[in-house]
Scaffold this motif. Sequence first.
Motif, PDB file in Angstrom:
ATOM      1  N   ARG A  11      47.703  80.388  85.664  1.00 15.86           N
ATOM      2  CA  ARG A  11      47.897  79.649  86.919  1.00 15.86           C
ATOM      3  C   ARG A  11      48.623  80.508  87.940  1.00 15.86           C
ATOM      4  O   ARG A  11      49.327  81.462  87.601  1.00 15.86           O
ATOM      5  N   ALA A  13      51.156  79.581  91.178  1.00 19.40           N
ATOM      6  CA  ALA A  13      51.903  78.392  91.608  1.00 19.40           C
ATOM      7  C   ALA A  13      52.735  78.669  92.862  1.00 19.40           C
ATOM      8  O   ALA A  13      53.953  78.670  92.821  1.00 19.40           O
ATOM      9  N   SER A  15      54.754  78.331  96.345  1.00 15.98           N
ATOM     10  CA  SER A  15      55.454  77.321  97.140  1.00 15.98           C
ATOM     11  C   SER A  15      54.918  77.458  98.563  1.00 15.98           C
ATOM     12  O   SER A  15      54.763  78.574  99.048  1.00 15.98           O
TER      13      SER A  15
HETATM   14  N1  GLU Z   1      56.670  78.315  93.074  1.00 15.59           N
HETATM   15  C1  GLU Z   1      57.363  79.494  92.649  1.00 15.59           C
HETATM   16  C2  GLU Z   1      57.395  80.507  93.766  1.00 15.59           C
HETATM   17  O1  GLU Z   1      56.558  80.489  94.636  1.00 15.59           O
HETATM   18  C3  GLU Z   1      56.712  80.159  91.456  1.00 15.59           C
HETATM   19  C4  GLU Z   1      56.916  79.394  90.235  1.00 15.59           C
HETATM   20  C5  GLU Z   1      56.407  80.049  88.972  1.00 15.59           C
HETATM   21  O2  GLU Z   1      55.478  80.880  89.029  1.00 15.59           O
HETATM   22  O3  GLU Z   1      56.910  79.687  87.931  1.00 15.59           O
HETATM   23  O4  GLU Z   1      58.284  81.340  93.770  1.00 15.59           O
END
Ligand code: GLU
Length: 303
Positions: A11, A13, A15
């Motif tokens: 994945r 992820a 933000s």
């Molecule tokens: N959402 C987090 C970020 O953009 C990443 C989280 C993750 O990969 O565990 O820094």
Amino acid sequence: MTSEPASYVGRFAPSPTGPLHFGSLLTAVASFAQALVHRGEWLIRIEDIDPPREQHGSDKLILDMLEAYGFEWNRPVSYQSTFAPRHDELVACLLDQGLAYKCTCSRRDLADATRGLLGAIYPGTCRNGCGSGAAAVRIIVDDRPVEFEDALQGPYGHQLQSVSGDFVIKRRDGLIAYHLAVVIDDFDQGITEIVRGIDLMDSTPRQIYLQRQLGFTTPAYMHVPIAVNGDRQKLSKSTGARPISAENAGKELCMALHCLDQNVPAGLADEGVSTIWQWVSENWSARELRFKKEIPATLHGYG
Ligand code: GLU
Ligand code: ZN
């Protein structure tokens, strides 16, 4: 029709705090490349659980850019905020089981706390009851080391009592903490390997600890080097990282692969992105990044 669950699920992820920049592109490339060589699935989860930090519309900018770069994901994009009821349910479970407790300490109350590797070490003030008013929720930690073997960086671990103490899983403002949200969603989505920037390596022992308290399995971890500018700061919106553009996607993608120490053949950058990903699926090797922590993006005109 039923199908076997994929044996590899990765994945990305992000933000939604701003458009995709070269640093986040590197992480996305490494993560997608791992899924490609494992012939696995790859998901995108927009981590929109911290509204004060978010920039309206940047989820769309990120997704459009990933599409322009030829990334392909196997399920509809998920938004972490939609999992809030599940997050709250598990916070309640941890409280019920006595594994977590409410804490009304203010920042000022903690001003004199001893500082550890990860900031102020919570002194446990509210373990046996707290005052009234808005409360955070903290997970109780112990003195056993929490260790894991990172695919690139080798063994790593923390003894949580001496680096953070009981840490926050739900904030006083009612928002779920990143550590808990990420652990729940990765488990629920069946993620088998987490590929992300090495700046998050410090978070991993706390996240593994939460997995154990929740009875979840622990995925594999691969922390990849992060792109830094000339002052060795991580490329980010706040250090003025330039957003990447959809023009010259092939060239930028090959530059990202080159920065990730892949042996990109001459001429590949002039091909379309699907040809480049085909090459990646046959040639990607994460091993080249072993023990590497930083990628000096400035040398390559970024940062
Ligand atoms: N959402 C987090 C970020 O953009 C990443 C989280 C993750 O990969 O565990 O820094
Ligand atoms: Zn407290």
